[in-house]
Write an enzyme that holds these catalytic residues in place. Structure first.
Site, PDB file in Angstrom:
ATOM      1  N   SER A   1      36.446  30.069  47.774  1.00 40.47           N
ATOM      2  CA  SER A   1      36.251  29.662  46.561  1.00 40.47           C
ATOM      3  C   SER A   1      34.872  29.140  46.451  1.00 40.47           C
ATOM      4  O   SER A   1      34.196  29.840  46.734  1.00 40.47           O
ATOM      5  CB  SER A   1      37.194  28.441  46.185  1.00 40.47           C
ATOM      6  OG  SER A   1      37.394  28.509  44.764  1.00 40.47           O
TER       7      SER A   1
ATOM      8  N   HIS B   1      44.505  32.611  43.360  1.00 41.25           N
ATOM      9  CA  HIS B   1      43.566  31.910  43.721  1.00 41.25           C
ATOM     10  C   HIS B   1      43.974  30.590  44.483  1.00 41.25           C
ATOM     11  O   HIS B   1      45.013  29.897  43.953  1.00 41.25           O
ATOM     12  CB  HIS B   1      42.447  31.592  42.625  1.00 41.25           C
ATOM     13  CG  HIS B   1      41.361  31.030  43.194  1.00 41.25           C
ATOM     14  ND1 HIS B   1      40.227  31.743  43.666  1.00 41.25           N
ATOM     15  CD2 HIS B   1      40.949  29.770  43.027  1.00 41.25           C
ATOM     16  CE1 HIS B   1      39.270  30.749  43.723  1.00 41.25           C
ATOM     17  NE2 HIS B   1      39.629  29.450  43.633  1.00 41.25           N
TER      18      HIS B   1
ATOM     19  N   ASP C   1      43.782  36.419  40.574  1.00 37.95           N
ATOM     20  CA  ASP C   1      42.584  35.433  40.641  1.00 37.95           C
ATOM     21  C   ASP C   1      41.401  35.618  39.684  1.00 37.95           C
ATOM     22  O   ASP C   1      41.070  36.783  39.687  1.00 37.95           O
ATOM     23  CB  ASP C   1      41.937  35.319  41.987  1.00 37.95           C
ATOM     24  CG  ASP C   1      40.929  34.554  42.341  1.00 37.95           C
ATOM     25  OD1 ASP C   1      40.480  33.801  41.434  1.00 37.95           O
ATOM     26  OD2 ASP C   1      40.476  34.588  43.564  1.00 37.95           O
TER      27      ASP C   1
END
Ligand SMILES: *[C@@H]1O[C@H](CO)[C@@H](O)[C@H](O)[C@H]1NC(C)=O
Ligand SMILES: *[C@@H]1O[C@H](CO)[C@@H](O)[C@H](O)[C@H]1NC(C)=O
Ligand SMILES: *[C@@H]1O[C@H](CO)[C@@H](O)[C@H](O)[C@H]1NC(C)=O
Length: 401
Positions: free
Chosen positions: A189, A371, A341
């Protein structure tokens, strides 16, 4: 109306929401994902309320919640695990105990958390790093860089660079028995973004050029230019990470201007003169056909915001903004993207652009995952897709580092 009635009403709404909230059909373990999603939505609502009443800043509640996941460094039969500092930046080190004839590979793992939360101390990150050290017989270094909003751009980058440069000193590598030719920088991320950015910066630095063998990015966010790419539209409301939540949290990293939020949500935040950069993130050029579906490219609007945030054109915020000749210098790359995501297309575009520039890239797309899946891979959720992602990531390292 009494408190009980209110509570009852609130619970009914939640239950109804929980039961009817649509979750994409092919998602793995839909009940767990639904649970994660609803908890996130309740937290978002509560955080909004807390901010509104002046109790705490929006992002702080998320920080508090991730903090409940912190665990101590625990050594086991195979690994010595210690919390220490490299040049005053906290790091957790995973050092294999086994005697080894050869020098070991090393992985520097940069955690995610939208630049405002997260730590190597969190159980899921400890789990990933421990497993990496074990399966690869590798030294793992996990830095805790300074977080926003207290420390804004480029504090996180500076801290990661300091840790990496400290670690790359000959005497340090020697001390830990690390093979300087087998070092990878990884992250998930926002940590994936930081990994990508610091490698670009190291490649620009004659002293550190080509010292890193590989980069591994797990569902990275790689640009702040276009917030209306297909994946941003398709996953606007989650599951888990909604577009608004992602933007509200991560923008704390580069601005305190609340007006900018609405501009970013409308995709009208880019400053005058930035149009030249759009070609680097134009999804209609770089997304594989399969992901374009019926989406029509709509250019971000420029020059609408008065508070000129020149940072938005900075490649240290959006590593996708470098040109092809800079991409060419990047090392062997691994990218994981997830279907559900908002950041999916950031990763997909980086894969295409790196490949076009001739960089060897392995790309795994997880069709049924959300995600942040690895952040739910340990207790209490044990999200299976998170475990699969960790396994793929470590298997790639085993074969390529
Ligand atoms: C230690 O390593 C051995 C051999 O790889 C493995 O079987 C064992 O599960 C490891 N122990 C821990 C606590 O991970
Ligand atoms: C983006 O790509 C589309 C389709 O290829 C093209 O028509 C458009 O001019 C491009 N826009 C920018 C700003 O690069
Ligand atoms: C790419 O960007 C670098 C750094 O901004 C610049 O020095 C170089 O001239 C650019 N190359 C091309 C082909 O545009």
């Amino acid at each position: 109306m009494g408190n009980k009635t209110l509570l009852f009403g609130f619970s009914c709404i939640l239950l109804a929401y929980y039961t009817y909230m649509p979750i994409p059909e092919n998602i793995e373990e839909p009940w767990k994902v639904r649970f994660i999603d609803i908890l996130t939505k309740i937290t978002t609502l509560t955080a909004t309320l807390f901010e509104y009443t002046g109790l705490m800043n929006f992002e702080h509640l998320f920080f508090i919640i991730t903090k409940t996941q912190y665990i101590e460094p625990i050594s086991d039969e195979n690994l010595t695990v210690i919390d220490t500092e490299f040049s005053n930046i906290p790091v957790r080190l995973y050092l294999p105990k086994r005697k080894s004839e050869r020098q070991r590979p090393a992985v520097i793992y940069i955690h995610g958390g939208a630049f405002v939360t997260g730590s190597f101390k969190m159980r899921p990150y400890d789990f990933v790093n421990r497993m990496t050290a074990n399966r690869l017989d590798a030294v793992v270094v996990a830095p805790d860089y300074r977080l926003a909003p207290q420390y804004q751009f480029p504090a996180a980058i500076e801290d990661c660079i300091i840790v990496i440069k400290s670690f790359l000193q000959d005497k340090v590598l020697e001390k830990y028995g690390v093979d300087p030719a087998h070092i990878c920088i990884s992250g998930d991320s926002s940590g994936g973004a930081l990994a990508g950015i610091v490698i670009q910066l190291l490649q620009d630095d004659p002293e550190y050029r080509n010292k890193i063998k590989a980069q591994a990015m797990i569902y990275p966010g790689l640009q702040a230019v276009d917030t209306w790419m297909p994946s941003y539209q398709e996953n606007e409301n989650g599951p888990f990470l909604s577009r608004k939540l992602a933007i509200m949290l991560s923008m704390q990293y580069f601005t305190k201007e609340k007006e900018l939020l609405n501009a970013i949500l409308r995709n009208e935040h880019m400053p005058k003169g930035s149009r030249d950069l759009f070609k680097f993130v134009n999804w209609s050029h770089f997304l594989p056909e399969k992901y374009k579906k019926n989406h029509v490219y709509r250019e971000p609007i420029i020059g609408k915001v008065n508070t000129l945030c020149s940072l938005l054109s900075d490649k240290r915020l959006s590593p996708l903004l470098v040109n092809d000749s800079q991409l060419q210098n990047l090392p062997l790359t691994y990218v994981i993207t997830c279907e559900y995501d908002i950041l999916r297309d950031d990763g997909l575009i980086y894969v295409t652009r790196l490949r076009n520039a001739g960089v060897p890239v392995t790309h795994d797309h997880i069709e049924d995952a959300i995600h942040g899946a690895i952040s739910f891979s340990t207790a209490p959720m044990y999200l299976h897709s998170g475990l699969r992602i960790i396994d793929k990531y470590i298997s790639w390292l085993q074969e390529n580092l």
